[in-house]
Write an enzyme that holds these catalytic residues in place. Structure first.
Site, PDB file in Angstrom:
ATOM      1  NE  ARG A  44      -0.363   1.688   3.642  1.00 22.59           N
ATOM      2  CZ  ARG A  44       0.793   2.356   3.838  1.00 22.59           C
ATOM      3  NH1 ARG A  44       1.933   1.734   4.095  1.00 22.59           N
ATOM      4  NH2 ARG A  44       0.818   3.682   3.753  1.00 22.59           N
ATOM      5  N   GLY A  45       0.250   2.409  -0.121  1.00 22.31           N
ATOM      6  CA  GLY A  45       1.021   3.653  -0.214  1.00 22.31           C
ATOM      7  C   GLY A  45       1.232   3.934  -1.700  1.00 22.31           C
ATOM      8  CB  ALA A  46       0.620   6.985  -3.711  1.00 23.67           C
ATOM      9  NE  ARG A  87      -6.325   0.715  -1.785  1.00 17.87           N
ATOM     10  CZ  ARG A  87      -5.646   1.314  -0.780  1.00 17.87           C
ATOM     11  NH1 ARG A  87      -4.351   1.095  -0.647  1.00 17.87           N
ATOM     12  NH2 ARG A  87      -6.270   2.116   0.050  1.00 17.87           N
ATOM     13  CD  GLN A 192      -3.484   2.503   6.703  1.00 20.35           C
ATOM     14  OE1 GLN A 192      -4.104   2.874   7.691  1.00 20.35           O
ATOM     15  NE2 GLN A 192      -4.084   2.318   5.547  1.00 20.35           N
ATOM     16  CG  ASP A 233      -3.093   8.057  -1.552  1.00 23.61           C
ATOM     17  OD1 ASP A 233      -3.095   8.564  -0.416  1.00 23.61           O
ATOM     18  OD2 ASP A 233      -2.701   6.895  -1.781  1.00 23.61           O
ATOM     19  CG  ASN A 242      -2.466  11.551   2.395  1.00 27.72           C
ATOM     20  OD1 ASN A 242      -1.908  10.649   1.764  1.00 27.72           O
ATOM     21  ND2 ASN A 242      -2.198  11.771   3.668  1.00 27.72           N
ATOM     22  CE  LYS A 243      -5.315   5.687   4.349  1.00 26.90           C
ATOM     23  NZ  LYS A 243      -6.316   4.843   3.649  1.00 26.90           N
TER      24      LYS A 243
END
Ligand code: MRU
Length: 344
Positions: A44-46, A87, A192, A233, A242-243
């Site tokens: 995960r994570g862009a 995603r 996270q 992201d 973003n998150k």
């Protein structure tokens, strides 16, 4: 080790679902396995998704035998389509997939398609490490000895191939000898921040304190942090995605007169789009009604309660003090400076 790498025609990745209690390497032997790993946030994570998308297309080219170049090309196109459906929000996933697919489709023989795909995927992974180092060095100048920084989600080595974006900047500042304290939001619902960011920073010996997301306000009110930094992201003309919870931090930071920074590579910019064009991933109700993915099926809410679980939020660009990229620090006005600095 790198968060994601290629070995013996398989993709190996640090299984982030298992951290912090278990360090396990997950092997993906085909695109479907990789797709599951992406959907369940094993990777995960862009920027890590950019590498995963690229390696994923290469994996499709290696996962079975092909009798003609037309057949392998059709097969990797389908693999790319599947990976792109996993995603929706981080634009980097699509960048990685499209880049490798474009290169691979230039091949005139099966072996050449494979070679081109793998080379391009490796290039993406290597470039990520290099650009994070650059971004770190550039961004570190915004941070001073004694700073106390609030962050959200995980933007470190685990969210990239290595080093990180926002956490990479913090790492670089610490590497320069600055004493930095970090407050990490736990980042509900998948934690996270508490599972990954604290783990990474503690491994590096960086001073980190964990807070729940709802404590961000008091931490600013009491003057316990003097800067906020987050990753991204997707950055569009009017917002940073973003998150979930990033927007809240930006509003709070504005109220308290605290600088709010974003760190992201050029590939996270999707400058032809605006916030309304971006699909925000909505995830399952189980992530919220159960304790969380890691403590099994302990109910934290009535089983049949209505749930809204968006994974990301858009922060209007006017709340962002500066965006740190590998090409330099971009200050407002972004409509003029982003295209100029990034040559978009
Ligand atoms: O749902 P996740 O864990 O993939 O979300 C990740 C984030 O929101 C990160 O902040 C973002 O991808 C930047 S990572 C360098």
């Amino acid at each position: 080790m790198r968060t994601i790498l290629w070995e013996n025609n398989t993709i190996k990745l640090i299984d982030q679902r298992k951290l912090p209690d278990t360090f396990e390497v997950l092997e993906c032997k085909n695109v479907v396995e990789l797709g599951e790993a992406i959907k369940t946030l094993a990777v995960r994570g862009a920027p890590a998704l950019e590498a995963a998308g690229g390696y994923g297309v290469a994996l499709a080219a290696f996962e079975r035998d092909f009798t003609s170049v037309e057949e392998i090309k059709e097969y990797i196109k389908k693999g790319a389509e599947y990976l792109a459906s996993t995603r929706p929000t981080a634009v980097n996933l699509f960048v990685g997939i499209e880049r490798v697919l474009k290169e691979a489709l230039k091949g005139e023989r099966v072996e050449e398609v494979r070679e081109l795909a793998l080379k391009e995927a490796q290039r993406i992974a290597d470039e990520d490490v290099e650009r994070n180092r650059k971004m770190g060095k550039i961004g570190a100048e915004l941070f001073e000895d004694g700073d106390s920084i609030l962050t959200i989600c995980n933007t470190g080595s685990l969210a990239t191939v290595y080093w990180g974006t926002a956490l990479g900047v913090i790492r670089s500042a610490v590497e320069e000898g600055k004493k930095i304290r970090v407050y990490a939001c736990e980042t509900r619902p998948l934690n996270q921040g508490s599972r990954l960011t604290t783990w990474e920073l503690m491994q590096d010996g960086i001073d980190v304190t964990l807070i729940t997301d709802s404590m961000a306000g008091i931490v600013m009110q009491k003057g316990m942090v003097n800067k906020v930094i987050a990753g991204a992201d997707r950055i569009v003309r009017d917002a940073v995605f973003n998150k979930i919870g990033t927007y809240t931090l930006a509003v709070l930071a504005k109220h308290h007169g605290i600088p709010f920074y974003i760190a992201a590579p050029k590939t996270t910019f999707d400058w032809s789009k605006k916030a309304d064009d971006v699909k925000i991933e909505e995830r399952s109700r189980e992530e919220i009604i159960y304790c969380n993915v890691k403590c099994g099926k302990t109910l934290m809410a009535p089983q049949d309660v209505k749930v809204y679980n968006p994974a990301f939020d858009p922060t209007p660009l006017e709340l962002v003090s500066a965006i740190i990229t590998e090409y330099g620090i971009i200050h407002p006005p972004y409509d003029r400076n982003v295209p100029e600095i990034l040559k978009l």
